[in-house]
Design a protein around this motif. Sequence first.
Motif, short mmCIF file in Angstrom:
data_model
loop_
_atom_site.label_atom_id
_atom_site.label_comp_id
_atom_site.label_asym_id
_atom_site.label_seq_id
_atom_site.Cartn_x
_atom_site.Cartn_y
_atom_site.Cartn_z
N VAL A 1 -0.83 -3.49 -0.60
CA VAL A 1 0.24 -2.58 -1.03
C VAL A 1 0.54 -1.56 0.05
O VAL A 1 1.72 -1.29 0.35
CB VAL A 1 -0.14 -1.89 -2.35
CG1 VAL A 1 0.91 -0.85 -2.73
CG2 VAL A 1 -0.29 -2.91 -3.48
N THR A 2 -0.48 -0.99 0.66
CA THR A 2 -0.26 0.03 1.68
C THR A 2 0.48 -0.54 2.88
O THR A 2 1.43 0.08 3.39
CB THR A 2 -1.59 0.64 2.11
OG1 THR A 2 -2.24 1.22 0.96
CG2 THR A 2 -1.38 1.71 3.17
N GLN A 3 0.07 -1.71 3.33
CA GLN A 3 0.75 -2.30 4.50
C GLN A 3 2.21 -2.60 4.19
O GLN A 3 3.09 -2.39 5.03
CB GLN A 3 0.03 -3.58 4.93
CG GLN A 3 -1.36 -3.35 5.50
CD GLN A 3 -1.36 -2.46 6.72
OE1 GLN A 3 -1.96 -1.38 6.71
NE2 GLN A 3 -0.68 -2.89 7.79
N ALA A 4 2.47 -3.07 2.97
CA ALA A 4 3.86 -3.35 2.59
C ALA A 4 4.67 -2.07 2.43
O ALA A 4 5.90 -2.08 2.62
CB ALA A 4 3.88 -4.16 1.29
N ALA A 5 4.00 -0.98 2.10
CA ALA A 5 4.69 0.30 1.88
C ALA A 5 4.95 1.07 3.16
O ALA A 5 5.81 1.97 3.19
CB ALA A 5 3.87 1.16 0.92
N LEU A 6 4.22 0.76 4.22
CA LEU A 6 4.30 1.57 5.44
C LEU A 6 5.71 1.70 6.01
O LEU A 6 6.10 2.81 6.44
CB LEU A 6 3.35 1.03 6.51
CG LEU A 6 1.87 1.37 6.32
CD1 LEU A 6 1.05 0.78 7.46
CD2 LEU A 6 1.66 2.87 6.23
N PRO A 7 6.52 0.64 6.06
CA PRO A 7 7.86 0.84 6.61
C PRO A 7 8.67 1.91 5.88
O PRO A 7 9.37 2.71 6.52
CB PRO A 7 8.50 -0.55 6.47
CG PRO A 7 7.35 -1.50 6.53
CD PRO A 7 6.25 -0.79 5.80
N LEU A 8 8.58 1.94 4.55
CA LEU A 8 9.29 2.96 3.79
C LEU A 8 8.64 4.33 3.95
O LEU A 8 9.33 5.34 4.12
CB LEU A 8 9.33 2.59 2.29
CG LEU A 8 10.31 1.50 1.88
CD1 LEU A 8 10.13 1.17 0.41
CD2 LEU A 8 11.76 1.92 2.16
N LEU A 9 7.33 4.39 3.90
CA LEU A 9 6.64 5.67 4.03
C LEU A 9 6.90 6.31 5.38
O LEU A 9 7.00 7.55 5.49
CB LEU A 9 5.14 5.48 3.82
CG LEU A 9 4.69 5.20 2.38
CD1 LEU A 9 3.23 4.78 2.35
CD2 LEU A 9 4.91 6.42 1.49
N ARG A 10 7.05 5.50 6.40
CA ARG A 10 7.31 6.05 7.74
C ARG A 10 8.68 6.70 7.84
O ARG A 10 8.94 7.49 8.76
CB ARG A 10 7.16 4.95 8.79
CG ARG A 10 5.70 4.61 9.11
CD ARG A 10 5.59 3.64 10.27
NE ARG A 10 4.24 3.61 10.81
CZ ARG A 10 3.47 2.53 10.85
NH1 ARG A 10 3.94 1.37 10.38
NH2 ARG A 10 2.26 2.58 11.37
N LEU A 11 9.57 6.39 6.92
CA LEU A 11 10.89 7.00 6.88
C LEU A 11 10.89 8.32 6.11
O LEU A 11 11.86 9.07 6.15
CB LEU A 11 11.90 6.04 6.24
CG LEU A 11 12.15 4.73 6.98
CD1 LEU A 11 13.09 3.84 6.16
CD2 LEU A 11 12.72 4.99 8.37
N SER A 12 9.81 8.58 5.39
CA SER A 12 9.72 9.80 4.59
C SER A 12 9.41 11.00 5.47
O SER A 12 8.69 10.91 6.46
CB SER A 12 8.62 9.65 3.53
OG SER A 12 8.38 10.88 2.87
N ARG A 13 9.92 12.17 5.09
CA ARG A 13 9.61 13.40 5.82
C ARG A 13 8.20 13.90 5.52
O ARG A 13 7.64 14.68 6.28
CB ARG A 13 10.63 14.49 5.47
CG ARG A 13 12.01 14.26 6.06
CD ARG A 13 12.98 15.35 5.66
NE ARG A 13 13.23 15.35 4.21
CZ ARG A 13 14.02 16.20 3.59
NH1 ARG A 13 14.63 17.16 4.29
NH2 ARG A 13 14.22 16.12 2.30
N GLN A 14 7.64 13.44 4.39
CA GLN A 14 6.31 13.89 4.00
C GLN A 14 5.57 12.76 3.28
O GLN A 14 5.37 12.79 2.07
CB GLN A 14 6.41 15.12 3.10
CG GLN A 14 5.08 15.82 2.86
CD GLN A 14 5.25 17.10 2.07
OE1 GLN A 14 6.19 17.86 2.28
NE2 GLN A 14 4.33 17.35 1.15
N PRO A 15 5.11 11.75 4.02
CA PRO A 15 4.47 10.60 3.40
C PRO A 15 3.06 10.92 2.91
O PRO A 15 2.27 11.55 3.63
CB PRO A 15 4.45 9.56 4.51
CG PRO A 15 4.45 10.36 5.78
CD PRO A 15 5.24 11.59 5.48
#
Length: 226
Positions: free
Chosen positions: A107-121
Motif C-alpha cells: 500500500v505504501t509503495q502504491a501511495a508514494l506517487p500521490l503522497l509526494r504531491l502533498s504539501r504535508q505527507p
Amino acid sequence: MTTTMITGANKSLGLETTRRLIEAGHTVYAGMRDLATGAAVRALGAHPVQLDVTDQASVDAALGSLPELDVLVNNAGILGTSFGVDDLNPEALQEVLDTNVLGIVRVTQAALPLLRLSRQPVIVNVSSGVGWPRFLSTEGHDEFTVPAIPYAASKAAVIALTVQYAKNLPTFRINASDPGYTATDFNGHGGHQTVTEGTDATVALALVAADGPTGQFHNRQGRIHY
C-alpha cells in the motif's frame, strides 16, 4: 482539505479512526476487502474503497482511484492462526506477515506517487506493543502474557520498517502507533481500553504538523522510548 486513506477501515479501530479523522475535517477513503461491509463508514461520510492489502492488483486499483492523498493510515492487520509453539509452522507465519508487513509495503509503495504531491505527507503504521521486546519481556505489561509468535514478529517488523521509511523519506512524517489493549474483535472485546482510547495515538500521529515527529513509536501517552 486533507485527503486520507485508511486500510481495514470497516470496523473496530479502523472505523473509529475513520470517524475521528472525518470529525477533524479529513476527507476519508475507507479501504476494506468487501464493500458489502461498508455501511458503517458510509454512514460516517467516508468513501468506501475495495482494498485487499494482500492483493497487488487490488492495492493498485484502490490507490489509482484516489484524486489525491495527504495521509495514509496502514491499519489493516490479522492475528493469524498460531498462538504458541506447538501450532506454529512457516505457513502460519507467512500468512500474518503477508497482511501485517507486506501489506503495508504494497500500500505504501502504491501511495508514494500521490503522497509526494502533498504539501504535508503523513503515514501512520498501526503496530502494537506486542512488537516491542521490552513490553513482551517485562512482567506487568499487558503484552508479557501474549505467547503468539507470528503476530509479535509482524508488529516488530512494522516498527522497524517505519523507522527505515522515515529515514528514506525525510520530508514525510512517518510514525508507528500502539493502540494498546483495546476491546475489539481481536481479543473477544476483552481489552480494557475503548476503541476511542485505542485510536488516540493513531489519530494524533495522523494529525501531526510538518515539524512533528517522524520515525517514532507512540501510544496514547506519547512516545515509547527504548
